[in-house]
Design a protein around this motif. Sequence first.
Motif, mmCIF file in Angstrom:
data_model
loop_
_atom_site.group_PDB
_atom_site.id
_atom_site.type_symbol
_atom_site.label_atom_id
_atom_site.label_comp_id
_atom_site.label_asym_id
_atom_site.label_seq_id
_atom_site.Cartn_x
_atom_site.Cartn_y
_atom_site.Cartn_z
ATOM 1 N N SER B 142 0.847 -1.190 0.000
ATOM 2 C CA SER B 142 0.000 0.000 0.000
ATOM 3 C C SER B 142 0.886 1.245 0.000
ATOM 4 N N GLY B 143 0.278 2.403 -0.250
ATOM 5 C CA GLY B 143 1.033 3.655 -0.280
ATOM 6 C C GLY B 143 1.832 3.884 0.994
ATOM 7 N N GLY B 144 1.197 3.638 2.131
ATOM 8 C CA GLY B 144 1.858 3.855 3.411
ATOM 9 C C GLY B 144 3.045 2.920 3.595
ATOM 10 N N GLN B 145 2.858 1.666 3.153
ATOM 11 C CA GLN B 145 3.951 0.684 3.285
ATOM 12 C C GLN B 145 5.113 1.039 2.365
ATOM 13 N N GLN B 146 4.772 1.493 1.148
ATOM 14 C CA GLN B 146 5.830 1.889 0.216
ATOM 15 C C GLN B 146 6.624 3.050 0.808
ATOM 16 N N GLN B 147 5.899 3.962 1.447
ATOM 17 C CA GLN B 147 6.527 5.108 2.081
ATOM 18 C C GLN B 147 7.529 4.657 3.132
ATOM 19 N N ARG B 148 7.136 3.643 3.900
ATOM 20 C CA ARG B 148 8.020 3.124 4.956
ATOM 21 C C ARG B 148 9.272 2.490 4.356
ATOM 22 N N VAL B 149 9.074 1.741 3.265
ATOM 23 C CA VAL B 149 10.225 1.111 2.620
ATOM 24 C C VAL B 149 11.168 2.195 2.085
ATOM 25 N N ALA B 150 10.572 3.235 1.457
ATOM 26 C CA ALA B 150 11.384 4.325 0.915
ATOM 27 C C ALA B 150 12.189 4.983 2.033
ATOM 28 N N PHE B 151 11.570 5.090 3.200
ATOM 29 C CA PHE B 151 12.253 5.697 4.337
ATOM 30 C C PHE B 151 13.407 4.801 4.807
ATOM 31 N N ALA B 152 13.129 3.505 4.928
ATOM 32 C CA ALA B 152 14.172 2.554 5.348
ATOM 33 C C ALA B 152 15.340 2.587 4.361
ATOM 34 N N ARG B 153 15.021 2.641 3.069
ATOM 35 C CA ARG B 153 16.048 2.654 2.029
ATOM 36 C C ARG B 153 16.940 3.893 2.154
ATOM 37 N N ALA B 154 16.312 5.022 2.538
ATOM 38 C CA ALA B 154 17.069 6.274 2.603
ATOM 39 C C ALA B 154 17.943 6.380 3.846
ATOM 40 N N ILE B 155 17.522 5.758 4.950
ATOM 41 C CA ILE B 155 18.305 5.930 6.188
ATOM 42 C C ILE B 155 19.390 4.872 6.358
ATOM 43 N N ILE B 156 19.361 3.834 5.504
ATOM 44 C CA ILE B 156 20.283 2.716 5.731
ATOM 45 C C ILE B 156 21.737 3.116 5.485
ATOM 46 N N ASN B 157 21.956 4.114 4.619
ATOM 47 C CA ASN B 157 23.318 4.585 4.366
ATOM 48 C C ASN B 157 23.847 5.486 5.481
ATOM 49 N N LYS B 158 23.036 5.691 6.514
ATOM 50 C CA LYS B 158 23.367 6.598 7.607
ATOM 51 C C LYS B 158 23.842 7.959 7.068
ATOM 52 N N PRO B 159 22.992 8.649 6.328
ATOM 53 C CA PRO B 159 23.399 9.939 5.751
ATOM 54 C C PRO B 159 23.560 10.994 6.840
ATOM 55 N N ASP B 160 24.328 12.046 6.517
ATOM 56 C CA ASP B 160 24.435 13.168 7.446
ATOM 57 C C ASP B 160 23.127 13.948 7.471
ATOM 58 N N VAL B 161 22.519 14.002 6.303
ATOM 59 C CA VAL B 161 21.286 14.775 6.172
ATOM 60 C C VAL B 161 20.266 13.943 5.414
#
Lengths: 260, 474
Positions: B142-161
Amino acid sequence: MFHFNDIHTRSRWAWPYIIFLFCFVVMPLVMIVIYAFEDNTGAFTLNNFVRFFTRSEAINTFFYSLGIAFYTTLVCFLLGFPAAYFMGMEEYKVSTVLAMLFILPMSFNSLLRTIATVEVFSLANIPLGEGTLMFGMVYNFLPFMIYPIYNTIQKMDKSVIEAARDLGANRKEVFIKIIFPLSMPGVYSGIAMVFMPTVSTFAITELLTRNKIKLFGSIIQENIQSGVLLNYGAALSFIMLVFILLTNLFNKTEGVNDEK
Amino acid sequence: MVQTHSDYIIEIQHVSKCFADGKYVLSDVSLNIRRGEFVTILGPSGCGKTTLLRCLGGFLQPTSGTITLNSQDLLSLPAHKRPINTVFQKYALFPHLNVYDNVAFGLKLRGVERQEINRQVKKALKMVGMTDYEWRDVNSLSGGQQQRVAFARAIINKPDVLLLDEPLAALDLKMRKDMQLELREMHRQLGITFIYVTHDQEEALTLSDRVVVMREGQIQQIGTPTDIYNEPQNCFVADFIGESNILDATMIKDELVHFCDVDFPCVDKGFGEMQAVDVVLRPEDIYIAEYQQDNKAHENLWQLKGEVKSCIFKGVHYEMAVLTDNGYELLVQDYHAFEAGTYVGLLIKPEDIQVMKKERTENTFLGEVLSDNQIRFLDTKWQVSAEQLTGLTVGDAIVVSFGFDAVVLEDDFAEGQLSGEVHFILYKGNYYHLTIRSESSEDIFVNTTDVWDDGDQVGIHLDTDKIRIKKQEI
């Protein structure tokens, strides 16, 4: 008032074509199957198939055709993919102009184009043979490879490319890990649209090799035209049909996985 | 301890972005962002907020200006080398990869070993509440679940920002509210600097440590949510954030302001004496009660009197439009309902009056003298009287100014001397202050009591007798 949403009304509009399909597509196919399993007298036989599998000439032509088709498809892919990729990634206006440019020749009859090609070769004193055959094949079928790939790449959500770059992928990695895998449905359609038609081509072969080289399509055509070996020709067509169905099935399953 | 400028993780200095058509989508934007801060860039669509985010992400190069990350130049780094990750508006998940491979994408690129990837992906998915979804096809979510995956994908590299481009815009209201709380919580746990872009003012106020309000490529105000709400710096911010009454006023002296024909004690100082200003009154800050005609005490208590014109139930409170005796319409919110027709008294406390400097008091344009009775400005020729041009010669560069009421708008846009489009509407209690964008992309400000809609095409009539012309000083 028209009831556009009424399924019964809509299906009624399709009747003319359904009748056409039945008469000119389904019936001929059924007749191919019937003829393939009959001898001259109309009695049931498997001899037509035995003949194919025991005569090295037919089998050899079959595999030779597959080989030519394979190389044609490969060359079309190698030439077509970069072109489709370039066009698909361009701005909409540029890409439609380019697409028009290569679709334009497709609107001329392929026989006319092939005859013109023969003239070009004879003017340039290039002997007709395997090389010219391959050229003619690629020339005729390249658009069928480019178009589906271009279509897939053009419709691709380009934000995934940014997402990949954002996650640390350089240009090469973006292409290998994102763009290429996502263009696969187009590649499969391209292959399907080039490979099978080349196996069954006979006109291009005849013209571009002065009948020196025979492909599977030519053999079917010759046998059926001869009249005497009509049933054998039907059997060869049947074998090819089965082959097309098999490759299509393979194509379908791949396509579903990728598009869903 | 010595405080260095590296307190700021990101420093944006005088960044402008001009697109090929010559339009500036960002003009001279400067903004410093502290380490670990949750900053929201807020503004209507087309204000340049996404452009600014894309400059940070590396997908657009500013035309001018500098951006540093940890005091190092950021603009020379290509997108894939920036220690910045993005949660995209439409998620941009890789459709050919499953949840696990989507999340692991960044780590695989960096050649992290398998077991470590496994551990990190599990951790990230757990954080966003998507454990056990590893092998699911992303298109089946669902849209909400995709959003969560997108979030997990973005934070996994431990970005500064972490950049978030309207990540909740596609979700329904209830889900959006839940996700807001989760985002806040994840920000707290991760300690990463979040830069969030949205057009939803409520979302901005709920989530952020600081809010940056943008409009037409320029920063209007930077402040904490309470600052932005309680002390808007101009009419745009006041109007954009929450409900508000914006009125013309005169600052009589320090701590005394005059509007709606009444003097109000206030807490603002330093505007000078008899200075034209704007005031903002939040509807919930206006006290309202039924006015008792025969009660002597009431006459002194209530600063304004009027009749309730409409009363709408808004869930928690009622929203009422009150027309005061002296002709001003005010929006008032209260837990109690006062039905239409009720005669009420209104009271405003000094600290609830927000006084703002007026952004402009008249229209000014640059132009030139064409002949002894003709001038050009706004890409149009105008006939003026010879007296208005006294002391000027043909070819002189001039400054033309006229009041907001020198302009009359016509329904038929072919009618006027020039045409334009209604760009921004501000209700001032008893009239509308309109911004009309002319064909030459200049803004003309008009006061009118007629009702217009955003985007209306209008013909513009200018009373040339009312314009003042003077020589442009170089």
